[in-house]
Design a protein around this motif. Structure first.
Motif, PDB file in Angstrom:
ATOM      1  N   VAL A  34       0.707  -0.969   0.072  1.00 53.74           N
ATOM      2  CA  VAL A  34       0.058  -0.424  -0.210  1.00 53.74           C
ATOM      3  C   VAL A  34       0.458   1.112   0.046  1.00 53.74           C
ATOM      4  O   VAL A  34       0.605   2.205  -0.880  1.00 53.74           O
ATOM      5  N   ARG A  35       1.853   0.860   0.828  1.00 54.77           N
ATOM      6  CA  ARG A  35       3.035   2.924   0.630  1.00 54.77           C
ATOM      7  C   ARG A  35       3.394   3.346  -1.026  1.00 54.77           C
ATOM      8  O   ARG A  35       3.647   3.982  -1.587  1.00 54.77           O
ATOM      9  N   LYS A  37       2.194   1.846  -3.188  1.00 48.74           N
ATOM     10  CA  LYS A  37       0.419   2.709  -3.982  1.00 48.74           C
ATOM     11  C   LYS A  37       0.794   3.675  -3.944  1.00 48.74           C
ATOM     12  O   LYS A  37       0.675   3.941  -4.768  1.00 48.74           O
ATOM     13  N   CYS A  38       0.757   3.990  -3.271  1.00 45.27           N
ATOM     14  CA  CYS A  38       0.535   5.586  -2.476  1.00 45.27           C
ATOM     15  C   CYS A  38       2.065   6.345  -2.780  1.00 45.27           C
ATOM     16  O   CYS A  38       1.834   8.051  -2.999  1.00 45.27           O
ATOM     17  N   GLU A  39       2.871   5.855  -3.075  1.00 48.30           N
ATOM     18  CA  GLU A  39       3.800   6.984  -3.110  1.00 48.30           C
ATOM     19  C   GLU A  39       3.851   7.574  -4.413  1.00 48.30           C
ATOM     20  O   GLU A  39       4.640   8.411  -4.977  1.00 48.30           O
ATOM     21  N   THR A  41       0.917   8.693  -5.464  1.00 43.84           N
ATOM     22  CA  THR A  41       0.119   9.441  -5.549  1.00 43.84           C
ATOM     23  C   THR A  41       0.670  11.008  -6.070  1.00 43.84           C
ATOM     24  O   THR A  41       1.865  11.156  -5.700  1.00 43.84           O
ATOM     25  N   CYS A  44       2.527  12.686  -2.666  1.00 42.46           N
ATOM     26  CA  CYS A  44       3.474  12.242  -2.610  1.00 42.46           C
ATOM     27  C   CYS A  44       4.213  12.232  -3.063  1.00 42.46           C
ATOM     28  O   CYS A  44       5.235  12.420  -2.923  1.00 42.46           O
ATOM     29  N   ARG A  79       2.129  10.316   2.492  1.00 37.78           N
ATOM     30  CA  ARG A  79       2.020   8.816   2.548  1.00 37.78           C
ATOM     31  C   ARG A  79       1.297   8.625   3.592  1.00 37.78           C
ATOM     32  O   ARG A  79       0.553   7.956   3.424  1.00 37.78           O
ATOM     33  N   CYS A  82      -2.175   8.427   3.017  1.00 37.70           N
ATOM     34  CA  CYS A  82      -2.950   8.090   1.944  1.00 37.70           C
ATOM     35  C   CYS A  82      -3.414   6.448   2.162  1.00 37.70           C
ATOM     36  O   CYS A  82      -3.812   5.566   1.891  1.00 37.70           O
ATOM     37  N   VAL A  83      -2.323   5.624   3.650  1.00 38.05           N
ATOM     38  CA  VAL A  83      -2.166   4.747   3.252  1.00 38.05           C
ATOM     39  C   VAL A  83      -3.052   4.583   4.423  1.00 38.05           C
ATOM     40  O   VAL A  83      -4.180   3.125   4.728  1.00 38.05           O
ATOM     41  N   ASP A  86      -6.316   4.461   2.029  1.00 38.11           N
ATOM     42  CA  ASP A  86      -6.771   3.074   1.342  1.00 38.11           C
ATOM     43  C   ASP A  86      -6.946   1.807   2.918  1.00 38.11           C
ATOM     44  O   ASP A  86      -7.930   1.241   2.762  1.00 38.11           O
TER      45      ASP A  86
END
Length: 99
Positions: A34-35, A37-39, A41, A44, A79, A82-83, A86
């Motif tokens: 997930v991290r 994926k969020c990085e 965005t 981020c 980050r 976002c995590v 999610d």
């Protein structure tokens, strides 16, 4: 002592260790997924660029008291935000009766 010698010469404990290592390699931490994926965005990416620019600026100087603490915290905050966004929908799916 005889039992220990048989275990060592038989080779079974070594095979078990190899199997455990293979299983550990296959496991993936969902938080890391997930991290990552969020990085990717937009927010981020922007905060990471600011952090990298600060690190480059500091690295180019021989003597400086500047630190990139603010930029690092901004990136980590973006980050983590976002995590958490999610992960939150998945938390509602948990069955609390199992706890």
């Amino acid at each position: 002592m005889v039992f220990e010698d048989k275990m060592i010469t038989n080779g079974e404990p070594e095979e078990e260790e190899e199997e455990e290592e293979e299983e550990e390699q296959d496991m993936v931490d969902p938080l890391e997924t997930v991290r990552e994926k969020c990085e990717q965005t937009e927010h981020c990416v922007h905060t990471r660029e600011r952090l990298e620019a600060c690190e480059t600026r500091i690295g180019s100087r021989s003597e400086t008291t500047e630190e990139c603490t603010e930029e690092l915290f901004d990136f980590l905050h973006a980050r983590d935000h976002c995590v958490s966004a999610d992960a939150q929908p998945n938390l509602w799916m948990l069955d609390v009766s199992d706890c």
